[in-house]
Design a protein around this motif. Sequence first.
Motif, PDB file in Angstrom:
ATOM      1  N   PHE B  26       2.254 -18.410  -5.279  1.00  0.00           N
ATOM      2  CA  PHE B  26       1.151 -17.739  -4.594  1.00  0.00           C
ATOM      3  C   PHE B  26       1.646 -16.482  -3.906  1.00  0.00           C
ATOM      4  CE2 PHE B  26      -3.016 -17.363  -3.034  1.00  0.00           C
ATOM      5  CZ  PHE B  26      -2.907 -16.797  -1.782  1.00  0.00           C
ATOM      6  N   ASN B  29       1.829 -13.813  -6.390  1.00  0.00           N
ATOM      7  CA  ASN B  29       0.490 -13.311  -6.707  1.00  0.00           C
ATOM      8  C   ASN B  29      -0.018 -12.391  -5.620  1.00  0.00           C
ATOM      9  OD1 ASN B  29       0.199 -14.715  -9.118  1.00  0.00           O
ATOM     10  ND2 ASN B  29      -0.483 -16.550  -8.070  1.00  0.00           N
ATOM     11  N   LEU B  30       0.213 -12.806  -4.391  1.00  0.00           N
ATOM     12  CA  LEU B  30      -0.269 -12.021  -3.259  1.00  0.00           C
ATOM     13  C   LEU B  30       0.457 -10.679  -3.189  1.00  0.00           C
ATOM     14  CD1 LEU B  30      -2.154 -11.889  -0.891  1.00  0.00           C
ATOM     15  CD2 LEU B  30      -0.537 -13.167   0.471  1.00  0.00           C
ATOM     16  N   PHE B  33      -1.098  -8.480  -5.728  1.00  0.00           N
ATOM     17  CA  PHE B  33      -2.392  -8.027  -5.235  1.00  0.00           C
ATOM     18  C   PHE B  33      -2.203  -6.927  -4.195  1.00  0.00           C
ATOM     19  CE2 PHE B  33      -6.864  -8.455  -4.472  1.00  0.00           C
ATOM     20  CZ  PHE B  33      -7.021  -8.143  -3.135  1.00  0.00           C
ATOM     21  N   LYS B  36      -1.338  -3.485  -5.457  1.00  0.00           N
ATOM     22  CA  LYS B  36      -2.434  -2.739  -6.072  1.00  0.00           C
ATOM     23  C   LYS B  36      -3.530  -2.383  -5.068  1.00  0.00           C
ATOM     24  CE  LYS B  36      -3.389  -5.300  -9.837  1.00  0.00           C
ATOM     25  NZ  LYS B  36      -4.048  -5.597 -11.102  1.00  0.00           N
ATOM     26  N   HIS B  37      -3.792  -3.278  -4.145  1.00  0.00           N
ATOM     27  CA  HIS B  37      -5.007  -3.127  -3.347  1.00  0.00           C
ATOM     28  C   HIS B  37      -4.813  -3.093  -1.836  1.00  0.00           C
ATOM     29  CE1 HIS B  37      -7.041  -3.731  -7.099  1.00  0.00           C
ATOM     30  NE2 HIS B  37      -6.539  -4.924  -7.257  1.00  0.00           N
ATOM     31  N   GLU B  40      -6.956  -0.666  -0.084  1.00  0.00           N
ATOM     32  CA  GLU B  40      -8.377  -1.003  -0.038  1.00  0.00           C
ATOM     33  C   GLU B  40      -8.722  -1.753   1.227  1.00  0.00           C
ATOM     34  OE1 GLU B  40      -9.619   0.253  -3.095  1.00  0.00           O
ATOM     35  OE2 GLU B  40     -11.277   0.387  -1.685  1.00  0.00           O
ATOM     36  N   TRP B  70      -0.679 -13.630   4.414  1.00  0.00           N
ATOM     37  CA  TRP B  70      -1.728 -12.614   4.410  1.00  0.00           C
ATOM     38  C   TRP B  70      -1.337 -11.447   5.306  1.00  0.00           C
ATOM     39  CZ3 TRP B  70      -5.117 -14.121   0.837  1.00  0.00           C
ATOM     40  CH2 TRP B  70      -5.249 -15.494   0.603  1.00  0.00           C
TER      41      TRP B  70
END
Lengths: 386, 241
Positions: B26, B29-30, B33, B36-37, B40, B70
């Motif tokens: 995970f 994956n984070l 993410f 890329k973002h 945002e 996070w």
Amino acid sequence: MDRFSWTTGLLEMGETLVIQQRGVRLSDGEEKVKFDSGVLLLSTHRLIWRDQKNHECCIAVPLSQIVFIEEQAAGIGKSAKIVVHLHPAPSNKEPGPFQSSKYSYIKLSFKEHGQIEFYRRLSEEITQRRWESMPTGQAMQVNKDAQSGRIRAVGIVGIERKLEEKRKETDKNISEAFEDLSKLMEKAKEMVELSKSIANKIKEKQGDITEDETIRFKSYLLSMGIANPVTRETYGSGTQYHMQLAKQLAGILQTPLEERGGIMSLTEVYCLVNRARGLELLSPEDLVNACKMLESLKLPLRLRIFDSGVMVIELQSHNEEEMVAAALETVSEKGSLTADEFAKLVGMSVLLAKERLLLAEKMGHLCRDDSVEGLRFYPNLFLTQS
Amino acid sequence: QAKYKERGTVLAEDQLAQMSKQLDMFRTNLEEFASKHKQEIRKNPQFRVQFQDMCATIGVDPLASGKGFWSEMLGVGDFYYELGVQIIEVCLALKHRNGGLITLEELQQQVLKGRGKFAQDVSQDDLLRAIKKLKVLGSGFGIIPVGGTVLVQSVPAELNMDHTVVLQLAEKKGFVTVSEIRESLRWETERAKQVLEHLLKEGMAWLDTQAPAEPQYWLPALFTELYSQEITPEEAKEAIP
């Protein structure tokens, strides 16, 4: 469609672009015409249509020619439309694609949507009639200087294209971001399910789980931001991280506490510590969870919670009850004091000043006079003069 | 019996090992993410709302700890924790004016001012989430809905339903009278007076005895004319520990 005139599509001086939309088809009343796929531009003065394939093909009609506009909802296989009713063409109108027409209205078909916003803006422009107060140079419209015309045509086309590309790029980025986010959340959800399953196993075993395993589990929960399903403790309490943090805090806060009379509210600590860090800040929960461990780790600070719920950090050497004796003296000297007055005198925050006076009251040294003028504390003469 | 116990231990151990592995995956994956973002999240308030809502739906609190994935990888924690500091400072600076009550709008204006021209935009949703986290610090942070807006409380004063309802009544004009309370809420004078006096004592209301018909109780937090009045240097000093 006979109200339109050929145009270079360049905006005049004093004319501003309001909105534009790709994928618009023009119709002459109910009849289709060859203006099938174009960019529709609304300016403060005109409605301009440019062919998407052939940029030289560009026509416009002044907004002053518009009588009124209507919306036509989309249907199956049909795009949404705006119907524009027009005055008859003036005799001095510049040449256009049609000499005559049996219709007094045209239709704008929004094949790629955008009609809602366009309609709104068009309505606004028709109402505001900005073209009346912003005269454009008629001479410029006639100026057919081929050379400069071509360059400027390229300019505006280039800008429009860039804007369009940027808009598409932004849209694409956002939808990609949302898509990726959804996928990520699916995986996060699996982690939550797994943690619940483990928690159930722990409950079943009723204490056969080792200390080590408990610590590991708690740190996993902390990483994911999942509440501990077993004890329902606040997130990540009692982890290694918080133990370390508690020790760090003891170091960081020693001096500030001494400078502030040995006591600080938790909000003060939160601001102080995070301002100092700059990056990788503590969450409020991190702070509280670390402070809860101060006493058990035998550090020289402790967490104290007043009756009001206000939370403070005190030096171990600090004795609030002793401070109360000093407070009583101060109040006696002045006859009576409010929390504000006391705070100013002693150099404390009003929040903590109030807590000290309330504690003094609780201990029987002070009594209160609660009026609309404020909460005022007096020495408790009932006690001392009985 | 010992055998059963052992089995139990092994099962939990297996699952913990599984969780550890999945956690590593995970994390990767984070990270992807984030690469890329991450922008945002920082630039787009709408995206932040979506993100928070999705987390809440699956039972995850991305703001629980600065040590969480996070926060570490998306930087979402720093954004909100710093906002928390700014909120505390603004509230402290203005407390003597409004008694510890402030509308979300005014708070937003003052916070944005403090952040400066080049800082990221902060939405009201952002502020609300930051405030929810501040509650745990025990200094009385709370949120009170009042008609068209929301009041942010930043002092440990006790405000019950009665007080809240009177605040809601006062929202329209910024002040309220005993008669208005009697008429709209159908309370006895005594009850109305008690509530208003509590607000006066807390410094959240001011009394205008010179008003024509009857005394008016004004809520500084709801004075729109006072909005975005600069925080004075004295007030700012009060704010920083």
